[in-house]
Design an enzyme around this catalytic site. Sequence first.
Site, PDB file in Angstrom:
ATOM      1  N   PRO A   1      50.334  27.499  41.042  1.00  0.00           N
ATOM      2  CA  PRO A   1      50.049  27.397  42.475  1.00  0.00           C
ATOM      3  C   PRO A   1      49.517  26.025  42.906  1.00  0.00           C
ATOM      4  O   PRO A   1      48.437  25.610  42.506  1.00  0.00           O
ATOM      5  CB  PRO A   1      49.004  28.491  42.703  1.00  0.00           C
ATOM      6  CG  PRO A   1      49.250  29.470  41.611  1.00  0.00           C
ATOM      7  CD  PRO A   1      49.658  28.627  40.437  1.00  0.00           C
ATOM      8  N   GLU A   2      50.321  25.338  43.703  1.00  0.00           N
ATOM      9  CA  GLU A   2      49.891  24.111  44.359  1.00  0.00           C
ATOM     10  C   GLU A   2      49.711  24.473  45.841  1.00  0.00           C
ATOM     11  O   GLU A   2      49.642  25.657  46.166  1.00  0.00           O
ATOM     12  CB  GLU A   2      50.945  23.009  44.152  1.00  0.00           C
ATOM     13  CG  GLU A   2      51.220  22.742  42.671  1.00  0.00           C
ATOM     14  CD  GLU A   2      52.248  21.650  42.401  1.00  0.00           C
ATOM     15  OE1 GLU A   2      52.458  20.783  43.263  1.00  0.00           O
ATOM     16  OE2 GLU A   2      52.855  21.684  41.316  1.00  0.00           O
TER      17      GLU A   2
END
Length: 275
Positions: free
Chosen positions: A2-3
């Site tokens: 997750p960015e």
Amino acid sequence: MPELPEVETIVRELAPQLVGRTIRQVTLPRPDVLRGVTPARLRRTLTRGRIRAVTRRAKHAVFELASGARMVIQPRMTGSLMVHRRALSPADARYAVLTCRLDNGRLLVFRDVRRLGTISLLDRRGWTAYSARLGPEPLDAAFTVAVFADRLHGTRTAIKKAIMDQRRLVGVGNIYANEALFDAGIDPSRPAGRLSPDELTRLYDAIRDVLARAIASSGTTVRDYRTGTGAAGRFQFELRVYDRGGEPCRQCGRRLATTHAIDGRQTTLCWWCQR
DNA sequence: ACGAGGTCCTGCGAGC
DNA sequence: TGCTCGCAGGACCTCG
């Protein structure tokens, strides 16, 4: 992993299910993910707490309670956040790190296989200090190309490492750093402070564009990432370089190369298009 | 002030 | 077939 686009997707899906709800019960089977808070204090603060807002800052999900306390969750590599309608399957329960039972019986679950993710708890003051240590949000109107240039000014660090440094700007991780540098036609190993004004503008545009497009596709699922409803993202179909080492460049057809020369992280690029 | 490298953590795939 | 080993990597840390 997750960015920014992945956490943004998660938060947008979770917020309508959580805002206004009260937490009834907290289980914390893996307390080693806590940072700067004891299991007892987290339980005490969350239990009977009313969720006022669910937002994103950088790559972190922020759960704000009516008391003003904020639980900040960093999913990092393999963390996911989901609301379950019924009891967890054994597979989910095995990797559950934090479970909050809500007043409607549903379960907010932070699941993290590798447990590189973290949970912290901050009061108003702590949150202000925490947020101040992070760089600007790349999709905010206040983040202009001048701000971007200022954040990179004078450093000889490789541009790829610099744009992943959360003190310079937030939200960009390995996937979108690779993509943005390809889109801008810039060699990831170039010293950040040596980029021309034209290159800076191209990279600024590429970062904002790739992040916005990834949000529109609910993020990139290469392995573990799932949205707040458990679905896979769709941006992996749009990737131009990341995870495509050895495959042909979509622009020139030459074979993409993968190196680990920058900060030991997997970097995939087209030597021809990114000179 | 900055860069290099270690640490955390576990599933997975390569190799023997 | 079954085992071992090294890799994946974001943030934070120490050392030089």
